[in-house]
Design an enzyme around this catalytic site. Structure first.
Site, short mmCIF file in Angstrom:
data_model
loop_
_atom_site.label_atom_id
_atom_site.label_comp_id
_atom_site.label_asym_id
_atom_site.label_seq_id
_atom_site.Cartn_x
_atom_site.Cartn_y
_atom_site.Cartn_z
CG ASN A 62 -1.63 1.28 1.28
OD1 ASN A 62 -1.86 1.82 0.31
ND2 ASN A 62 -2.32 1.17 2.45
CE LYS A 64 -0.58 3.35 4.47
NZ LYS A 64 -0.46 3.37 6.11
CG HIS A 95 -6.07 2.26 4.58
ND1 HIS A 95 -5.71 3.07 5.67
CD2 HIS A 95 -5.24 1.17 4.52
CE1 HIS A 95 -4.62 2.96 6.03
NE2 HIS A 95 -4.24 1.71 5.61
CD GLU A 131 -3.09 5.60 6.42
OE1 GLU A 131 -3.36 5.68 5.11
OE2 GLU A 131 -2.47 5.26 7.02
CD GLU A 169 -4.16 -2.09 6.86
OE1 GLU A 169 -2.53 -2.65 6.89
OE2 GLU A 169 -4.64 -1.10 6.73
N GLY A 179 1.83 2.21 10.74
CA GLY A 179 2.86 3.56 10.63
C GLY A 179 3.27 3.89 12.08
CB SER A 217 4.38 -1.82 12.11
OG SER A 217 4.01 -0.43 12.12
#
Ligand code: PGA
Length: 254
Positions: free
Chosen positions: A9, A11, A97, A99, A169, A175, A215
């Protein structure tokens, strides 16, 4: 055996020259995943066609969009429909996702619409779920993730469900460098599979790939992917470094 998948991914990272170089560096390794293996690159929209062109018909490699619209077509400035994705040969799309949920207000119902549109165009949704730190601190993660699955996927038939990939996730691991332990990952993946089994039956649940994200790196991929219910990973930061991602692909179970 269900598919084992290494999904990158990217991003909102990499300019075109860096994006091309990264893909070239990974593809030149010519890794041939096992028969049940799959490698997916979720790249920014403007790179979809460039990236798809580089795959050169490699059957176990695919390109994904990172998002799609929940509208079919029409006056939605800035949006990209699944029909547009399908028309340029894209077969995968990340949906929901964290985010997108957090920064762009995407809710479970909207994600159900995206899943439906993807399936209608034969695009495989990589459906993301996962709890925030405060939810886990109160041990509410199972209820939270079950609700995400109920609200966005429960309307699907067994046949439809088998066309999707799930990515667990935990938001606190994305991250942050903080990875779920193998026990935490296995527990949640097992729980998700039991939720799927409760609704669609053991056999269907056994066919669904459930990826871990948060991660994942070359140094922990083998251990995480080694868990019985972890079928690969959705990888952010480490997917931007060719040697890291190459090792992650090689860590998939055979
Ligand atoms: P990360 O991101 O690997 O950088 O934690 C994973 C993701 O958000 O998909």
């Amino acid at each position: 055996m269900r598919k084992q998948i290494a999904a990158a991914n990217w991003k909102m990272n990499l300019t075109i020259d860096k994006a091309e170089a990264l893909l070239d560096d990974i593809l030149k390794e010519n890794i041939e995943p096992a028969e049940n293996g799959q490698v997916v690159f979720a790249v920014p929209f403007p790179y979809l066609m460039m990236a798809a062109g580089k795959l050169n018909g490699k059957a176990r490699y695919a390109i994904a969009a990172q998002n799609c619209s929940n509208k079919k077509a029409g006056a939605y400035t800035g949006e990209t429909s699944v029909e547009i994705l399908q028309s340029i040969g894209i077969n995968y799309c990340i949906v929901g996702h964290s985010e997108r949920r957090e920064y762009f207000g995407e809710m479970n119902q909207m994600l159900a619409e995206k899943v439906d549109l993807c399936l209608a165009q034969s695009i495989t949704p990589i459906f993301c779920c996962g709890e925030a730190l405060e939810v886990r601190e109160k041990e509410g993660q199972n209820d939270f993730v079950r609700k995400q699955i109920e609200d966005s996927l429960y309307h699907l038939s067994a046949e439809q469900l088998q066309k999707i990939i799930i990515a667990y996730e935990p938001i606190w691991a994305i991250g942050t460098g903080r990875t779920a332990s193998t026990e935490q990952a296995q527990q949640m993946h097992h729980f998700i599979r039991s939720v799927l089994a409760g609704k669609w039956g053991e056999e269907v649940a056994g066919n669904i790939s459930i990826l871990y994200g948060g991660s994942v790196k070359a140094s922990n991929a083998k251990e995480l992917f080694g868990c019985a219910d972890v079928d690969g990973g959705l990888v952010g930061g480490a997917s931007l470094i060719a040697p890291e991602f190459v090792q992650i692909i090689n860590a998939l179970k055979h």
